[in-house]
Design an enzyme around this catalytic site. Structure first.
Site, PDB file in Angstrom:
ATOM      1  N   ASN A  84      -3.997  -6.325  -5.165  1.00  0.00           N
ATOM      2  CA  ASN A  84      -4.275  -7.412  -4.214  1.00  0.00           C
ATOM      3  C   ASN A  84      -5.007  -8.535  -4.924  1.00  0.00           C
ATOM      4  OD1 ASN A  84      -3.598  -6.244  -1.327  1.00  0.00           O
ATOM      5  ND2 ASN A  84      -4.488  -4.599  -2.537  1.00  0.00           N
TER       6      ASN A  84
ATOM      7  N   ARG B  72      -9.597   1.604  -2.293  1.00  0.00           N
ATOM      8  CA  ARG B  72      -9.662   0.221  -2.773  1.00  0.00           C
ATOM      9  C   ARG B  72     -10.699   0.144  -3.872  1.00  0.00           C
ATOM     10  NH1 ARG B  72      -8.680  -4.747  -0.734  1.00  0.00           N
ATOM     11  NH2 ARG B  72      -6.609  -3.803  -0.623  1.00  0.00           N
TER      12      ARG B  72
ATOM     13  N   ARG C  78      -0.945   4.956   7.989  1.00  0.00           N
ATOM     14  CA  ARG C  78      -1.482   3.889   7.144  1.00  0.00           C
ATOM     15  C   ARG C  78      -3.017   3.918   7.147  1.00  0.00           C
ATOM     16  NH1 ARG C  78       1.168  -0.837  10.419  1.00  0.00           N
ATOM     17  NH2 ARG C  78       0.294   0.560  11.996  1.00  0.00           N
TER      18      ARG C  78
ATOM     19  N   ARG D 258     -10.231   4.498   2.313  1.00  0.00           N
ATOM     20  CA  ARG D 258      -9.836   4.155   3.681  1.00  0.00           C
ATOM     21  C   ARG D 258      -8.969   5.292   4.193  1.00  0.00           C
ATOM     22  NH1 ARG D 258      -7.419  -1.180   1.682  1.00  0.00           N
ATOM     23  NH2 ARG D 258      -6.848   0.343   0.114  1.00  0.00           N
TER      24      ARG D 258
ATOM     25  N   LYS E 148       7.963  -1.090   2.211  1.00  0.00           N
ATOM     26  CA  LYS E 148       6.968  -2.162   2.292  1.00  0.00           C
ATOM     27  C   LYS E 148       7.618  -3.533   2.126  1.00  0.00           C
ATOM     28  CE  LYS E 148       3.938   0.828  -0.399  1.00  0.00           C
ATOM     29  NZ  LYS E 148       2.759   0.913  -1.254  1.00  0.00           N
TER      30      LYS E 148
ATOM     31  N   GLU F 275      -0.808  -0.861  -5.146  1.00  0.00           N
ATOM     32  CA  GLU F 275      -0.840  -2.287  -4.823  1.00  0.00           C
ATOM     33  C   GLU F 275      -1.916  -2.978  -5.652  1.00  0.00           C
ATOM     34  OE1 GLU F 275      -0.634  -5.070  -0.819  1.00  0.00           O
ATOM     35  OE2 GLU F 275      -1.949  -3.336  -0.786  1.00  0.00           O
TER      36      GLU F 275
ATOM     37  N   ASP G 188      -5.179  -0.828  -5.027  1.00  0.00           N
ATOM     38  CA  ASP G 188      -5.112   0.307  -4.102  1.00  0.00           C
ATOM     39  C   ASP G 188      -4.574   1.509  -4.857  1.00  0.00           C
ATOM     40  OD1 ASP G 188      -5.955  -1.351  -2.096  1.00  0.00           O
ATOM     41  OD2 ASP G 188      -3.994  -1.548  -1.129  1.00  0.00           O
TER      42      ASP G 188
ATOM     43  N   LYS H 150       2.747  -6.582  -4.244  1.00  0.00           N
ATOM     44  CA  LYS H 150       3.461  -5.307  -4.297  1.00  0.00           C
ATOM     45  C   LYS H 150       4.125  -5.109  -5.663  1.00  0.00           C
ATOM     46  CE  LYS H 150       2.636  -4.149   0.036  1.00  0.00           C
ATOM     47  NZ  LYS H 150       1.749  -5.256   0.337  1.00  0.00           N
TER      48      LYS H 150
HETATM   49  N1  LIG Z   1       3.565   5.623  -1.423  1.00  0.00           N
HETATM   50  C1  LIG Z   1       2.851   5.819  -0.296  1.00  0.00           C
HETATM   51  N2  LIG Z   1       2.754   7.039   0.273  1.00  0.00           N
HETATM   52  C2  LIG Z   1       2.053   7.237   1.414  1.00  0.00           C
HETATM   53  N3  LIG Z   1       1.433   6.266   2.081  1.00  0.00           N
HETATM   54  C3  LIG Z   1       1.476   5.019   1.566  1.00  0.00           C
HETATM   55  C4  LIG Z   1       2.182   4.719   0.351  1.00  0.00           C
HETATM   56  N4  LIG Z   1       2.061   3.409   0.086  1.00  0.00           N
HETATM   57  C5  LIG Z   1       1.314   2.896   1.072  1.00  0.00           C
HETATM   58  N5  LIG Z   1       0.951   3.854   1.972  1.00  0.00           N
HETATM   59  C6  LIG Z   1       0.125   3.682   3.173  1.00  0.00           C
HETATM   60  O1  LIG Z   1       0.400   2.396   3.705  1.00  0.00           O
HETATM   61  C7  LIG Z   1      -0.767   1.567   3.680  1.00  0.00           C
HETATM   62  C8  LIG Z   1      -0.417   0.159   3.279  1.00  0.00           C
HETATM   63  O2  LIG Z   1       0.213   0.140   2.009  1.00  0.00           O
HETATM   64  P1  LIG Z   1      -0.032  -0.953   0.894  1.00  0.00           P
HETATM   65  O3  LIG Z   1       0.996  -0.772  -0.139  1.00  0.00           O
HETATM   66  O4  LIG Z   1      -1.438  -0.882   0.418  1.00  0.00           O
HETATM   67  O5  LIG Z   1       0.251  -2.338   1.635  1.00  0.00           O
HETATM   68  P2  LIG Z   1      -0.705  -3.358   2.470  1.00  0.00           P
HETATM   69  O6  LIG Z   1      -2.118  -2.827   2.359  1.00  0.00           O
HETATM   70  O7  LIG Z   1      -0.525  -4.658   1.789  1.00  0.00           O
HETATM   71  O8  LIG Z   1      -0.193  -3.377   3.857  1.00  0.00           O
HETATM   72  C9  LIG Z   1      -1.723   2.243   2.731  1.00  0.00           C
HETATM   73  O9  LIG Z   1      -3.071   2.034   3.133  1.00  0.00           O
HETATM   74  C10 LIG Z   1      -1.344   3.714   2.812  1.00  0.00           C
HETATM   75  O10 LIG Z   1      -2.045   4.351   3.859  1.00  0.00           O
HETATM   76 MG   LIG Z   2      -3.109  -2.176   0.684  1.00  0.00          MG
END
Ligand SMILES: Nc1ncnc2c1ncn2[C@@H]1O[C@H](COP(=O)(O)OP(=O)(O)O)[C@@H](O)[C@H]1O
Ligand SMILES: [Mg+2]
Length: 322
Positions: A290, A218, A240, A232, A168, A288, A280, A133
């Site tokens: 990864n 991704r 999410r 995705r 997060k 993100e 991401d 993150k």
């Molecule tokens: N700033 C943001 N605004 C809107 N949705 C978000 C945002 N950040 C993450 N998300 C949603 O949350 C999901 C997970 O976030 P992410 O930061 O990629 O963490 P992880 O995949 O490690 O759980 C993303 O796939 C997206 O759909």
């Molecule tokens: Mg992610």
């Protein structure tokens, strides 16, 4: 070529989804020897990293009606053999997050692998440097407005200014613990208390990007080069996009803005020996980076009729022979 993959228990992997299986399969098809082990099977003995390794033989998945199909017994493993990891040409560290203290200790074991003998993907130093993150935050021109804090009033001030935000946990994956926050939510204080463990653990709070509805892209980077991407798209009421919570994989191209983001991130990834990475991107913003066990290559292969696993293995051979 001899490769060892440090993975979660193989019985728990999904052969039609997990990038580790795709890479092992590609290695096997190229005639490389593939061994597997788990993080808890590693030791330092005589100043070297050793592990109980098992050979693995995979039945490759097949594309049937647009889905990967695997045999019920898609893998066979050999006996465990205590082996010095420097006998391998490369070691892939592919344990799933969260990055716990034992995970970090494993990277210290991997530090004792001589890089002139064996390439570790990703490098143990890189894995320690790059919190998935927080690492993104150095690329200020590419990220949405973001804070990291454990302080309720700091978090509340940010969310009030933005109206809505996404919280997060710093060590999560696959959407775990990701919360949508809205100023005025009656659960607001409680959500912060639970997420920060009563102010003991910092979390990330990021402005909510409405473009997330159209998907979370991704992009896979191999040695800093973008080699493929998959979108995705969240399903139903879920905000999410992660595939682990029902996000649907869809074919996409990489936009010019995303190419710029890749070019911005690549030199730092190379400096940190982070060879196989999945970034991401939501609505043109980097959210993100990864580095532990990025997924996505099975979906990219299926949607674009490519084999990123094969590309990784060919890159590896070239890198090692240099
Ligand atoms: N700033 C943001 N605004 C809107 N949705 C978000 C945002 N950040 C993450 N998300 C949603 O949350 C999901 C997970 O976030 P992410 O930061 O990629 O963490 P992880 O995949 O490690 O759980 C993303 O796939 C997206 O759909
Ligand atoms: Mg992610």
């Amino acid at each position: 070529m001899k490769l060892a993959f440090i993975i979660d228990p193989i019985a728990k992997l999904d052969p039609g989804h997990d990038s580790s299986v795709a890479m092992m399969e590609a290695a096997q098809m190229l005639g490389y020897q593939v061994w597997i082990t788990e993080a808890n099977q590693l030791s330092i003995i005589g100043g070297k990293a050793w592990g109980y390794l098992q050979t693995v033989n995979l039945q490759p998945v097949e594309l049937v009606d647009g889905h990967w199909q695997a045999e019920a017994d898609w893998y066979q493993v050999g006996n465990k053999v205590l082996t010095c990891l420097e006998e391998m040409d490369a070691v892939f560290m592919r344990s799933d997050p969260p990055v716990t203290v034992p995970y970090l200790y494993t990277t210290y074991i991997l530090d004792l692998i001589d890089p002139n003998q064996t390439l570790v993907v990703n490098s143990p130093q890189g894995l320690r440097t790059a919190n998935e993150k927080v690492y993104a935050l150095q690329f200020t021109s590419a990220i949405p407005e973001t804070i990291v804090s454990q302080d309720k009033s700091v978090i509340a001030k940010f969310v009030e200014a933005k109206n809505s935000a996404v919280l997060k946990p710093l060590g999560g994956k696959g959407g775990e613990g990701i919360l949508f926050l809205e100023a005025g939510d009656r659960n607001f204080n409680s959500l912060i208390e639970v997420s920060t463990q009563q102010g003991r653990e910092p979390v990330m709070v990021q402005e909510y990007l409405p473009a997330a509805k159209e998907g979370d892209k991704r992009i896979i980077l191999l040695d800093g080069e973008a080699i493929g991407a998959v979108n995705r798209v969240p399903s139903g009421n879920e905000f999410r996009g992660n595939m682990a919570v029902g996000g649907k994989a869809a074919k996409v191209d990489i936009t010019d803005r995303e190419k710029e983001i890749c070019a911005l991130v690549a030199p730092q990834l190379r400096a940190d020996d982070l060879y196989f990475v999945g970034i991401d991107v939501i609505g043109g913003y980097l959210t993100e980076v990864n580095v532990t066990s990025p997924t996505g290559i099975r979906e990219i292969d299926r949607l674009n009729n490519v084999s990123l696993g094969k590309q990784v293995m060919e890159w590896l051979k070239n890198k090692i022979s240099k």
